[in-house]
Design an enzyme around this catalytic site. Structure first.
Site, short mmCIF file in Angstrom:
data_model
loop_
_atom_site.label_atom_id
_atom_site.label_comp_id
_atom_site.label_asym_id
_atom_site.label_seq_id
_atom_site.Cartn_x
_atom_site.Cartn_y
_atom_site.Cartn_z
CG ASP A 1 -2.30 0.55 0.94
OD1 ASP A 1 -2.36 1.77 0.73
OD2 ASP A 1 -3.29 -0.20 0.93
CG HIS B 1 -5.54 3.39 0.93
ND1 HIS B 1 -5.22 2.07 0.74
CD2 HIS B 1 -6.82 3.54 0.50
CE1 HIS B 1 -6.25 1.44 0.20
NE2 HIS B 1 -7.23 2.30 0.05
CB SER C 1 -9.79 0.18 -0.01
OG SER C 1 -9.36 0.53 -1.30
#
Length: 413
Positions: A73, A113, A283
């Site tokens: 990520d 994220h 996600s």
């Protein structure tokens, strides 16, 4: 609610883009304040995901001890209090060019994220906060596949196929049992496929996003990769109430299971907590299922990744016991049921990777309907528990969370 709309938008911008053609597009939404700006802890309202998934019951069996989950990520903020003691190392895999100014520290996450995904998987509980991961004793291996183009304005360049493939191979070499990929693309990549096969050969289960509608330049129906690759557990998102949202999610044969991807709580990349928005995001659902996979792998270390995936699919809640749907796959994943499952080949649903289905199994193919108002999980848990305890292949019950889709055979290597 603290940053719910902001972080939800960031997640949507990330989840679907063109890896095969080069780097993913930069995020379509940027942080209003630097990610390093700490946020308050979220306390008092409880964690709805813990109740929704029945995690307290699952944690009586395992909390993910002994399992490492690789998070490929934007990096993971290793300084967040929820992740103290959770990080098993990290590495940056993005290839740096002469005109780029990347932060190469996988423990720095200017985007947020990766920190949120890691927290959904393995955040440790701390005093004064409702945030906790699905597998709060699992370890996180941070593999930063993102490039930071400018630390001044927080602009980010997404991962390339090469950086993701490299990260998958590193994760496998470093012994990760579960690899989380909260990203997808509309076209396959030979580099990523080769890396996935390499990791599978080394005993890793790949859990990948099935994509988010409206954030890709290619919004047409169709499978997404790497979720569509053989042996990869493809995850789509539902609301926190278990409803499939056509406006947010792609449907297709690449969807194996679903999990909540809305209004979840997670660590913030500058310290403190954040809410992950009302927009449904694959996600976050992918990270939730990676956490469930960590619980399963911890409880059954001698089983194969294919068996771990089968446990999650076979025990997912669904309206028809022996049929998958292109919207929700085999249903909404449930951690306790997946851990406690005894596979004799007779449970309706996906075929067991190790047992043939008994010839005398009778499957009730009538659709199960749940009348409101009632606890949507009470009946489901009771029936699933009875099925597991009795070893009889009857029906699993579920919440009505999607439209009926075409059944497909389980993807096997």
């Amino acid at each position: 609610m603290r940053r719910r709309a902001l972080v939800g938008a960031l997640a949507l911008a990330l989840a679907v883009a063109g890896l095969a053609a080069g780097p993913m597009e930069p995020a379509r939404a940027q942080a209003e304040e630097p990610c390093l700006q700490p946020q308050p802890l979220i306390d008092g309202s409880g964690n709805a995901l813990v109740e929704r998934l029945g995690l307290e019951k699952a944690w009586q069996l395992t909390r993910g001890e002994g399992v490492t989950v690789a998070v490929i990520d934007s990096g993971v903020d290793a300084d967040n209090a929820h992740l103290q003691g959770a990080i098993a190392g990290g590495q940056t895999t993005y290839t740096v060019g002469p005109d780029q100014n990347p932060s190469v520290d996988p423990g720095a996450d200017l985007y947020g994220h990766g920190t949120a995904a890691a927290g959904l998987i393995a955040a440790r509980p701390i005093d004064g906060s409702d945030v906790v991961g699905v597998a709060p004793a699992a370890k996180i291996l941070s593999l930063r596949a993102f490039q930071v183009a400018s630390t001044e304005d927080q602009q980010n360049v997404g991962p390339s196929a090469a950086s993701v493939a490299n990260a998958i191979r590193i994760a496998a070499d470093r012994g990760a049992q579960v690899i989380n990929l909260s990203l997808s693309q509309a076209t396959p990549s030979a580099d990523i496929q080769g890396a996935v096969e390499y990791a599978q050969g080394r005993g890793a289960l790949i859990v990948a996003s099935a994509g988010n509608r409206g954030t890709s330049e290619e919004d047409a129906e169709g499978v997404r990769y790497p979720a569509a690759l053989d042996g990869v557990l493809g995850v789509s998102a539902v609301t926190l109430a278990g409803e499939w949202d056509f406006g947010a999610s792609f449907a297709g044969e690449h969807v194996d299971v679903v999990a909540p991807g809305q209004a979840l709580l997670a660590p913030w990349c500058g310290g403190g907590d954040t809410g992950l928005g009302e927009q449904v995001s694959a996600s976050w659902a992918t990270a939730v299922v990676s956490g469930i996979a960590a619980l399963v792998a911890s409880a059954h270390p001698d089983e194969s990744p294919e068996q771990w995936a089968h446990r999650i699919m076979a025990t997912a809640l669904r309206t028809t016991p022996d049929a998958r749907k292109d919207t929700i796959g085999w249903g909404e994943a449930r951690p306790y049921e997946a851990v406690a499952f005894v596979d004799d080949g007779g449970v309706p649903g996906p075929e067991s990777p190790v047992h043939e289905r008994p010839a005398d199994v009778v499957i009730d193919r009538s659709e199960i309907r749940i009348e409101a108002p009632r606890d949507p999980l009470a009946g489901a848990r009771e029936v699933v528990a009875w099925t597991l305890a009795g070893g009889v292949a009857v029906s699993l019950t579920a919440l009505v969370i999607g439209r009926l889709g075409a059944r497909r055979p389980i993807r096997r290597r």
